[in-house]
Motif scaffolding. Structure first.
Motif, PDB file in Angstrom:
ATOM      1  N   PHE A  95       0.869  -1.185   0.000  1.00 17.46           N
ATOM      2  CA  PHE A  95       0.000   0.000   0.000  1.00 17.46           C
ATOM      3  C   PHE A  95       0.899   1.226   0.000  1.00 17.46           C
ATOM      4  CE2 PHE A  95       0.745  -1.218   4.374  1.00 17.46           C
ATOM      5  CZ  PHE A  95       0.808  -0.057   5.129  1.00 17.46           C
ATOM      6  N   ALA A  96       0.293   2.400  -0.012  1.00 23.17           N
ATOM      7  CA  ALA A  96       1.052   3.652  -0.042  1.00 23.17           C
ATOM      8  C   ALA A  96       0.594   4.557   1.087  1.00 23.17           C
ATOM      9  CB  ALA A  96       0.859   4.353  -1.392  1.00 23.17           C
ATOM     10  N   SER A  97       1.527   5.328   1.640  1.00 23.16           N
ATOM     11  CA  SER A  97       1.193   6.238   2.731  1.00 23.16           C
ATOM     12  C   SER A  97       1.841   7.596   2.523  1.00 23.16           C
ATOM     13  CB  SER A  97       1.649   5.671   4.083  1.00 23.16           C
ATOM     14  OG  SER A  97       1.029   4.446   4.376  1.00 23.16           O
ATOM     15  N   LEU A  98       1.178   8.616   3.050  1.00 26.59           N
ATOM     16  CA  LEU A  98       1.755   9.956   3.124  1.00 26.59           C
ATOM     17  C   LEU A  98       2.021  10.216   4.602  1.00 26.59           C
ATOM     18  CD1 LEU A  98       2.468  12.593   1.536  1.00 26.59           C
ATOM     19  CD2 LEU A  98       0.201  13.429   2.223  1.00 26.59           C
ATOM     20  N   TYR A  99       3.279  10.458   4.952  1.00 28.73           N
ATOM     21  CA  TYR A  99       3.685  10.536   6.358  1.00 28.73           C
ATOM     22  C   TYR A  99       4.115  11.945   6.729  1.00 28.73           C
ATOM     23  CZ  TYR A  99       5.731   8.869  10.759  1.00 28.73           C
ATOM     24  OH  TYR A  99       6.004   8.635  12.082  1.00 28.73           O
ATOM     25  N   ASP A 100       3.590  12.443   7.826  1.00 28.02           N
ATOM     26  CA  ASP A 100       3.929  13.764   8.341  1.00 28.02           C
ATOM     27  C   ASP A 100       5.122  13.617   9.287  1.00 28.02           C
ATOM     28  OD1 ASP A 100       4.083  16.199   9.751  1.00 28.02           O
ATOM     29  OD2 ASP A 100       1.925  16.549   9.575  1.00 28.02           O
ATOM     30  N   ARG A 101       6.284  14.064   8.851  1.00 24.64           N
ATOM     31  CA  ARG A 101       7.492  13.929   9.659  1.00 24.64           C
ATOM     32  C   ARG A 101       7.408  14.754  10.946  1.00 24.64           C
ATOM     33  NH1 ARG A 101      11.979  12.073   6.574  1.00 24.64           N
ATOM     34  NH2 ARG A 101      11.728  12.157   4.301  1.00 24.64           N
ATOM     35  N   ASP A 102       6.795  15.923  10.859  1.00 27.92           N
ATOM     36  CA  ASP A 102       6.738  16.811  12.019  1.00 27.92           C
ATOM     37  C   ASP A 102       5.841  16.253  13.123  1.00 27.92           C
ATOM     38  OD1 ASP A 102       8.392  18.705  10.770  1.00 27.92           O
ATOM     39  OD2 ASP A 102       6.671  19.623   9.760  1.00 27.92           O
ATOM     40  N   ARG A 103       4.744  15.632  12.728  1.00 23.79           N
ATOM     41  CA  ARG A 103       3.789  15.091  13.702  1.00 23.79           C
ATOM     42  C   ARG A 103       4.009  13.609  13.974  1.00 23.79           C
ATOM     43  NH1 ARG A 103       1.530  19.305  11.157  1.00 23.79           N
ATOM     44  NH2 ARG A 103       0.165  20.681  12.371  1.00 23.79           N
ATOM     45  N   THR A 155      -3.990  17.726  14.486  1.00 24.51           N
ATOM     46  CA  THR A 155      -4.165  18.857  15.387  1.00 24.51           C
ATOM     47  C   THR A 155      -2.851  19.643  15.434  1.00 24.51           C
ATOM     48  OG1 THR A 155      -3.590  17.404  17.241  1.00 24.51           O
ATOM     49  CG2 THR A 155      -5.928  17.738  16.804  1.00 24.51           C
ATOM     50  N   LYS A 156      -2.869  20.784  16.105  1.00 20.81           N
ATOM     51  CA  LYS A 156      -1.656  21.595  16.204  1.00 20.81           C
ATOM     52  C   LYS A 156      -0.551  20.808  16.908  1.00 20.81           C
ATOM     53  CE  LYS A 156      -3.839  26.160  16.207  1.00 20.81           C
ATOM     54  NZ  LYS A 156      -4.017  27.440  16.964  1.00 20.81           N
ATOM     55  N   ILE A 157       0.663  21.074  16.504  1.00 16.24           N
ATOM     56  CA  ILE A 157       1.810  20.387  17.112  1.00 16.24           C
ATOM     57  C   ILE A 157       1.934  20.786  18.581  1.00 16.24           C
ATOM     58  CG2 ILE A 157       4.325  20.177  17.107  1.00 16.24           C
ATOM     59  CD1 ILE A 157       4.264  20.463  14.098  1.00 16.24           C
ATOM     60  N   ASN A 158       1.976  19.785  19.428  1.00 17.14           N
ATOM     61  CA  ASN A 158       2.160  19.988  20.860  1.00 17.14           C
ATOM     62  C   ASN A 158       3.576  19.530  21.211  1.00 17.14           C
ATOM     63  OD1 ASN A 158       2.239  19.857  23.666  1.00 17.14           O
ATOM     64  ND2 ASN A 158       0.161  19.044  23.869  1.00 17.14           N
ATOM     65  N   PRO A 159       4.435  20.446  21.667  1.00 13.03           N
ATOM     66  CA  PRO A 159       5.826  20.065  21.960  1.00 13.03           C
ATOM     67  C   PRO A 159       5.950  18.991  23.037  1.00 13.03           C
ATOM     68  CG  PRO A 159       5.312  22.246  22.841  1.00 13.03           C
ATOM     69  CD  PRO A 159       4.179  21.856  21.944  1.00 13.03           C
ATOM     70  N   PRO A 178      -4.755  12.980  16.254  1.00 11.47           N
ATOM     71  CA  PRO A 178      -5.675  13.638  15.316  1.00 11.47           C
ATOM     72  C   PRO A 178      -7.050  13.884  15.931  1.00 11.47           C
ATOM     73  CG  PRO A 178      -5.478  11.316  14.782  1.00 11.47           C
ATOM     74  CD  PRO A 178      -4.468  11.582  15.862  1.00 11.47           C
ATOM     75  N   SER A 179      -7.742  14.879  15.410  1.00  7.13           N
ATOM     76  CA  SER A 179      -9.090  15.180  15.898  1.00  7.13           C
ATOM     77  C   SER A 179     -10.126  14.250  15.274  1.00  7.13           C
ATOM     78  CB  SER A 179      -9.466  16.631  15.584  1.00  7.13           C
ATOM     79  OG  SER A 179      -9.511  16.852  14.175  1.00  7.13           O
ATOM     80  N   HIS A 180      -9.843  13.798  14.043  1.00 13.60           N
ATOM     81  CA  HIS A 180     -10.778  12.930  13.315  1.00 13.60           C
ATOM     82  C   HIS A 180     -10.016  11.934  12.445  1.00 13.60           C
ATOM     83  CE1 HIS A 180     -13.266  16.476  14.165  1.00 13.60           C
ATOM     84  NE2 HIS A 180     -14.332  15.715  14.001  1.00 13.60           N
ATOM     85  N   MET A 181     -10.699  10.857  12.118  1.00  8.82           N
ATOM     86  CA  MET A 181     -10.264   9.954  11.060  1.00  8.82           C
ATOM     87  C   MET A 181     -11.312   9.992   9.960  1.00  8.82           C
ATOM     88  SD  MET A 181      -8.676   6.674  13.121  1.00  8.82           S
ATOM     89  CE  MET A 181      -8.127   5.862  11.604  1.00  8.82           C
ATOM     90  N   TRP A 182     -10.868   9.860   8.714  1.00  9.04           N
ATOM     91  CA  TRP A 182     -11.781   9.864   7.588  1.00  9.04           C
ATOM     92  C   TRP A 182     -11.383   8.781   6.592  1.00  9.04           C
ATOM     93  CZ3 TRP A 182      -9.366  10.520   2.956  1.00  9.04           C
ATOM     94  CH2 TRP A 182      -8.135  11.205   2.955  1.00  9.04           C
ATOM     95  N   SER A 183     -12.312   8.428   5.744  1.00  5.64           N
ATOM     96  CA  SER A 183     -12.013   7.427   4.715  1.00  5.64           C
ATOM     97  C   SER A 183     -12.922   7.658   3.515  1.00  5.64           C
ATOM     98  CB  SER A 183     -12.231   6.008   5.268  1.00  5.64           C
ATOM     99  OG  SER A 183     -11.853   5.031   4.304  1.00  5.64           O
ATOM    100  N   ALA A 184     -12.409   7.348   2.334  1.00  3.70           N
ATOM    101  CA  ALA A 184     -13.181   7.453   1.097  1.00  3.70           C
ATOM    102  C   ALA A 184     -12.933   6.213   0.263  1.00  3.70           C
ATOM    103  CB  ALA A 184     -12.786   8.706   0.322  1.00  3.70           C
ATOM    104  N   TYR A 185     -13.967   5.766  -0.446  1.00  3.96           N
ATOM    105  CA  TYR A 185     -13.810   4.574  -1.282  1.00  3.96           C
ATOM    106  C   TYR A 185     -14.330   4.825  -2.694  1.00  3.96           C
ATOM    107  CZ  TYR A 185     -18.842   3.615  -0.652  1.00  3.96           C
ATOM    108  OH  TYR A 185     -20.219   3.707  -0.654  1.00  3.96           O
ATOM    109  N   CYS A 186     -13.764   4.080  -3.631  1.00  4.87           N
ATOM    110  CA  CYS A 186     -14.163   4.145  -5.039  1.00  4.87           C
ATOM    111  C   CYS A 186     -14.293   2.716  -5.548  1.00  4.87           C
ATOM    112  CB  CYS A 186     -13.118   4.913  -5.847  1.00  4.87           C
ATOM    113  SG  CYS A 186     -13.444   4.988  -7.628  1.00  4.87           S
ATOM    114  N   CYS A 187     -15.527   2.302  -5.780  1.00  2.33           N
ATOM    115  CA  CYS A 187     -15.837   0.949  -6.249  1.00  2.33           C
ATOM    116  C   CYS A 187     -15.886   0.944  -7.774  1.00  2.33           C
ATOM    117  CB  CYS A 187     -17.179   0.519  -5.643  1.00  2.33           C
ATOM    118  SG  CYS A 187     -18.026  -0.834  -6.488  1.00  2.33           S
ATOM    119  N   VAL A 188     -15.152   0.012  -8.403  1.00  3.40           N
ATOM    120  CA  VAL A 188     -15.115  -0.047  -9.865  1.00  3.40           C
ATOM    121  C   VAL A 188     -15.475  -1.442 -10.365  1.00  3.40           C
ATOM    122  CG1 VAL A 188     -13.348   1.752  -9.955  1.00  3.40           C
ATOM    123  CG2 VAL A 188     -12.655  -0.646  -9.959  1.00  3.40           C
ATOM    124  N   ASP A 189     -15.905  -1.504 -11.636  1.00  6.73           N
ATOM    125  CA  ASP A 189     -16.255  -2.789 -12.233  1.00  6.73           C
ATOM    126  C   ASP A 189     -15.024  -3.444 -12.847  1.00  6.73           C
ATOM    127  OD1 ASP A 189     -15.763  -1.561 -14.694  1.00  6.73           O
ATOM    128  OD2 ASP A 189     -17.883  -1.270 -15.170  1.00  6.73           O
TER     129      ASP A 189
END
Length: 284
Positions: A69-77, A208-212, A219-230
């Motif tokens: 799979f693939a991920s986008l990673y926030d180095r700061d957080r 959320t804002k960076i807390n030292p 995170p304040s929320h989790m979200w997800s989106a899907y795309c179903c194809v034939d």
């Protein structure tokens, strides 16, 4: 050939920007082997940040190296902003006891496969570059490890094991995690009812804002989106969900358009959000 550990010299110590599992600073998933985890090989627009890293999640299973799979990673957080994958089927099996990290976030010329923390020769550089097991062991007991790409959406031993990397999880309240499982289960029903040949998913978070005082952002929320194809790769249906990361979480089933509109209002993200190519619309 198995992933090999390359011994570093002092001059090699730097954040990962080279070729391999972690893409270079100016690289995208386009034309990359991990582009196959995105609908029409197009990664989301508007979610990347200045110090985020694109990770093609590679795993070595019995000497066979494959991307899962693939991920986008926030180095700061020290947390993933999203993971993108293709739903397979309901997965079962034992949970691995060991969690892996991404070596190339610490040093560009280490193994391109996710691995145990011991492969990184400099502990200080490891904990600077990403979350480690100790971070999650020290979490408030209200939180546990929330998968973005859940093992239950993978159908082989190796693909399920590959989800157990710290670059694929965030701190999520136990109650929120339990409710989120309802959404994850609904993907199984959607796949069967609409006879999807494939379902592309992107699951992410609202930081959320960076807390030292926090090593890992909650995170304040989790979200997800899907795309179903034939079977021809044509869209059949799309949808989304959002859940608050609290002890009294609210799970919302949304349209893809509504989710993008909500993310658009989050100052952290860009003014234009598009999760799937052409928003996974049916082609006329």
């Amino acid at each position: 050939m198995k992933c090999m550990l390359i011994i570093l010299t002092a001059t090699a110590i730097s954040f990962a920007t080279g070729k391999g599992e972690v893409l270079g600073k100016n690289e995208t998933f386009a034309s990359h082997i991990c582009s196959k985890f995105f609908y029409r090989q197009n990664e989301p627009m508007g979610l990347s940040q200045q110090n985020s890293a694109r990770i093609c999640q590679m795993y070595d299973y019995n000497g066979v190296i494959s991307p899962y799979f693939a991920s986008l990673y926030d180095r700061d957080r020290r947390m993933p902003l999203y993971s993108a994958y293709v739903f397979k089927t309901v997965g079962k099996g034992k949970r691995p006891k060991k969690w892996m990290i991404e070596p190339q976030l610490a040093f560009a010329n280490l193994t391109k496969c996710m691995a145990g923390e011991g492969v990184v020769p400099d502990r200080k550089q490891l904990i600077t570059s990403q979350a480690v097991n100790d971070d999650y062991k020290k979490l408030d007991p209200r939180y546990n490890r929330g998968h973005l790409n859940p093992r239950g959406h993978q159908n082989t031993t190796e693909s399920r094991r590959a989800t157990f990397t710290l670059t694929n999880i965030v701190p999520q309240t136990v109650i929120s995690n339990g409710k989120w499982a309802l959404y994850e289960s609904s993907i199984v029903n959607i796949s069967k009812y609409y006879q999807c040949s494939e379902i592309f998913l992107v699951t992410g978070v609202i930081p959320t804002k960076i807390n030292p005082n926090e090593r890992v952002n909650i995170p304040s929320h989790m979200w997800s989106a899907y795309c179903c194809v034939d079977q021809n790769g044509m869209p059949i249906r799309n949808g989304a969900a959002l859940i608050s990361n609290t002890v009294t979480p609210i799970l919302q089933n949304l349209s893809l358009q509504d989710l993008e509109s909500m993310l658009h209002k989050v100052p952290f993200f860009a003014n234009y959000i598009q999760i799937f190519y052409n928003r996974c619309k049916k082609l006329i």
